[in-house]
Design a protein around this motif. Structure first.
Motif, short mmCIF file in Angstrom:
data_model
loop_
_atom_site.label_atom_id
_atom_site.label_comp_id
_atom_site.label_asym_id
_atom_site.label_seq_id
_atom_site.Cartn_x
_atom_site.Cartn_y
_atom_site.Cartn_z
N GLU A 28 0.84 -1.19 0.00
CA GLU A 28 0.00 0.00 0.00
C GLU A 28 0.88 1.25 0.00
OE1 GLU A 28 -2.64 -0.04 3.25
OE2 GLU A 28 -3.74 -1.81 2.58
N SER A 31 0.93 6.87 3.52
CA SER A 31 0.05 8.02 3.69
C SER A 31 0.86 9.29 3.82
CB SER A 31 -0.81 7.83 4.95
OG SER A 31 -1.64 6.70 4.82
N ARG A 32 0.33 10.37 3.25
CA ARG A 32 0.97 11.67 3.36
C ARG A 32 0.23 12.46 4.43
NH1 ARG A 32 1.39 14.00 -2.64
NH2 ARG A 32 -0.87 14.03 -2.34
N VAL A 33 0.92 12.77 5.51
CA VAL A 33 0.30 13.43 6.65
C VAL A 33 1.12 14.66 7.03
CG1 VAL A 33 -0.35 13.22 9.08
CG2 VAL A 33 -0.70 11.30 7.53
N GLN A 184 -7.30 16.57 2.94
CA GLN A 184 -8.34 15.57 2.75
C GLN A 184 -9.14 15.35 4.04
OE1 GLN A 184 -6.82 11.94 1.09
NE2 GLN A 184 -5.85 12.95 -0.66
N ARG A 235 -4.28 14.57 6.65
CA ARG A 235 -3.91 13.81 5.44
C ARG A 235 -4.13 14.70 4.22
NH1 ARG A 235 -4.03 8.40 5.31
NH2 ARG A 235 -5.68 8.31 6.87
#
Length: 236
Positions: A28, A31-33, A184, A235
């Protein structure tokens, strides 16, 4: 026999081929946080005063000193009760010998003692009450500090937290917009506690040796500031 060997080799080859072409599971994407911390503060008036005062005395014998302290303390406490101060309590009782160390052996020359109390009252009543307490027999003010009411502190905490949250969101918007990115969803929230302010001191062990002042003692409570920090993980 040669055919048997050939068949075994073929089976082994097929097995190796099957193992080599086994599908690999896709990973996967990470994630961009974005993590941002906002700060907020709210100042409120300190409308309550917390006072510590008392009676001190010195004399040649312990009984005389204790009697003087008891008499003057009783008058001070009766005054405070008549003014309906809050949280009135005795905070210290002391009686100590005084020594003369000149010579071969210490010699008791007298006694000193004190009786201290603490109480709480509205800030705008402190000056007059201090003057009255001195007239009643108090000769020592240990401290006066100022605080806001509990209800005012609760409102200030909420306001400071709201400001800290808005500050964090504003920071995130600026960063993401400058990089042509968009938020997001918020995936994490951390509140670094809206800290209650430290009581603001007015006096520190101020000794008053006269019976009463000619005019009312001026007292200003000032303000207290509640600070809050909020960390958001967004996010994008």
């Amino acid at each position: 026999p040669s055919a048997g060997v050939l068949l075994g080799a073929t089976a082994l080859t097929v097995g190796l081929i099957n193992t080599a072409v086994a599908p690999v599971e896709a990973q996967e994407p990470l994630s961009r946080v974005l993590t941002v911390t906002g700060e907020g503060r709210e100042s409120i008036p300190a409308t309550l005063a917390f006072v510590q005062l008392g009676v001190t005395a010195q004399g040649e014998n312990a009984e005389t000193v204790q009697q003087e302290i008891a008499q003057r303390s009783t008058a001070v406490i009766e005054l405070l009760k008549s003014q309906n101060v809050d949280k009135l309590q005795t905070t210290g009782i002391r009686l100590n010998p005084q020594y003369d160390y000149n010579g071969n052996r210490p010699r008791i020359t007298g006694y000193s003692g004190s009786n201290t109390v603490s109480f709480q009252l509205p800030t705008d009543e402190v000056g007059t009450l201090l003057d009255d307490a001195i007239a009643a027999g108090a000769n020592q003010i240990n401290s006066v500090s100022f605080i806001a009411t509990d209800s005012a502190l609760d409102v200030a905490r909420d306001t400071a937290l709201q400001a800290a949250t808005a500050d964090a969101q504003d920071q995130a918007d600026v960063v993401l917009q400058s990089l042509n990115l968009s938020a997001q969803e918020i995936v994490g929230i951390q509140i670094n506690n809206a800290t209650p302010p430290t009581p603001r001191p007015f006096a520190n062990r101020a000794r008053l040796e006269t019976a009463a002042a000619a005019a009312s003692t001026p007292v200003e409570g000032g303000e207290q500031t509640v600070n809050a920090r909020v960390t958001l993980q967004i996010r994008y």
